[in-house]
Design a protein around this motif. Sequence first.
Motif, mmCIF file in Angstrom:
data_model
loop_
_atom_site.group_PDB
_atom_site.id
_atom_site.type_symbol
_atom_site.label_atom_id
_atom_site.label_comp_id
_atom_site.label_asym_id
_atom_site.label_seq_id
_atom_site.Cartn_x
_atom_site.Cartn_y
_atom_site.Cartn_z
ATOM 1 N N TYR A 1 2.174 -3.861 -7.318
ATOM 2 C CA TYR A 1 1.616 -4.460 -8.540
ATOM 3 C C TYR A 1 0.648 -3.533 -9.255
ATOM 4 O O TYR A 1 0.331 -3.770 -10.430
ATOM 5 C CB TYR A 1 0.924 -5.787 -8.228
ATOM 6 C CG TYR A 1 -0.534 -5.684 -7.822
ATOM 7 C CD1 TYR A 1 -1.550 -5.831 -8.769
ATOM 8 C CD2 TYR A 1 -0.898 -5.448 -6.503
ATOM 9 C CE1 TYR A 1 -2.879 -5.745 -8.414
ATOM 10 C CE2 TYR A 1 -2.228 -5.364 -6.138
ATOM 11 C CZ TYR A 1 -3.214 -5.520 -7.094
ATOM 12 O OH TYR A 1 -4.542 -5.417 -6.722
ATOM 13 N N PHE B 1 4.926 -5.315 -12.232
ATOM 14 C CA PHE B 1 5.860 -5.410 -11.096
ATOM 15 C C PHE B 1 6.638 -4.105 -11.113
ATOM 16 O O PHE B 1 7.595 -3.942 -11.865
ATOM 17 C CB PHE B 1 6.768 -6.627 -11.263
ATOM 18 C CG PHE B 1 7.614 -6.931 -10.050
ATOM 19 C CD1 PHE B 1 7.129 -6.758 -8.772
ATOM 20 C CD2 PHE B 1 8.906 -7.419 -10.198
ATOM 21 C CE1 PHE B 1 7.904 -7.047 -7.659
ATOM 22 C CE2 PHE B 1 9.694 -7.725 -9.106
ATOM 23 C CZ PHE B 1 9.187 -7.535 -7.821
ATOM 24 N N PHE C 1 1.599 -6.366 -3.613
ATOM 25 C CA PHE C 1 1.216 -7.750 -3.843
ATOM 26 C C PHE C 1 0.664 -8.361 -2.561
ATOM 27 O O PHE C 1 1.300 -8.301 -1.504
ATOM 28 C CB PHE C 1 2.421 -8.569 -4.310
ATOM 29 C CG PHE C 1 2.770 -8.356 -5.762
ATOM 30 C CD1 PHE C 1 2.247 -9.175 -6.738
ATOM 31 C CD2 PHE C 1 3.617 -7.321 -6.145
ATOM 32 C CE1 PHE C 1 2.566 -8.990 -8.083
ATOM 33 C CE2 PHE C 1 3.944 -7.119 -7.470
ATOM 34 C CZ PHE C 1 3.415 -7.959 -8.453
#
Length: 363
Positions: free
Chosen positions: A40, A284, A317
Amino acid sequence: MATLRRLQEAPRHLLVCEKSNFGHDKSRHKHLVETHYHNYRVSFLIPECGLLSKELKSLVMDIGPYYSVKNLPLHELITDEFINRFVKKGSFSALTYNTSIDEDNTVALLPNGKLILSLDKDTYEETGLQGHPSRYSGRKSMKFVISIDLMDLSLNLDSKKYRRISWSFKEKKPLKFDFLLAWHHTGTEESTMMAYFSKYHIQEHQPKVALSTVRELQCPVLRSSGLAGEPEEACSALEFFDWLGAVFCSADLNNEPYNFISTYCCPQPSAVVAQAFLCTITGFILPEKIHVLLEQLCHYFDEPKLAPWVTLTVQGFADSPVAWREKEHGFHKGGEHLYNFVVFNNQDYWLQMAVGANDDCPP
């Protein structure tokens, strides 16, 4: 005894450091990047740099889109059409968002075609599918993990296994999630994903890019040949890792007596650079994009530079079901899993990999 017990229960964190050279045949840098699937945030720091080169800036601004889709039924990810169009024709990643790995049901689709479900006990039992207890759910198993190989599943769509999974996701326990999606491929239009999921609420996003210049930055002195450092000559990899975290947090590095927020100071020996360029990309981000960025940073030293090194830091993440490869990941108190490259001007590099309490040792 109570104090000792609390110390024994303190969560452990792991930092693994290794050094190599990008030109070595057995260098693991590409494999480590490619198997850290769900990223991320990507940051790089370049000392003695006030302006990005055209090549680096173009690469940063074209890191690629990702998508969010709401209330996507899980059965959509196991259809023959989806597997043939996306999973087999590139590197497809999906991850549930607005979910907590230690509290909620979470799902991830890995680029190798593995669908990973982390489910609470009730949901797991209602699916009727076979899995195993989570390693981090305590003595009473309250979380379970199911792994489905979509590539293997697609070989025989008439098999009993495929029919059972399809029945479970469509009828027995229909599950819907909000997903982040990303796809790395060649030869196919990017708009295909928007068209394929058009009956759901899908949106395209561009990663957020933050560019800044840090003035008069006190930097540790490093020697690429020594991870442990040398007294009064070079700092260690651990000291550098702590320092880099402080820089990313914009912490003061001079330990002034009136500073009640941070007492941290730059490890010694150190040198002050007039300016350093810091770039942070948030979204992402696919491993393939990160590998291209790492290669470009290696080429930064093709021409003589004042900087002795540059860094590339990648954070995963916190609520992903996996960290590296298919190793289960848990949150506990932080959910951290990240890695950092220190790229030296002679093509040597340090690789630093860090995980929290609910993770295996990094690969």
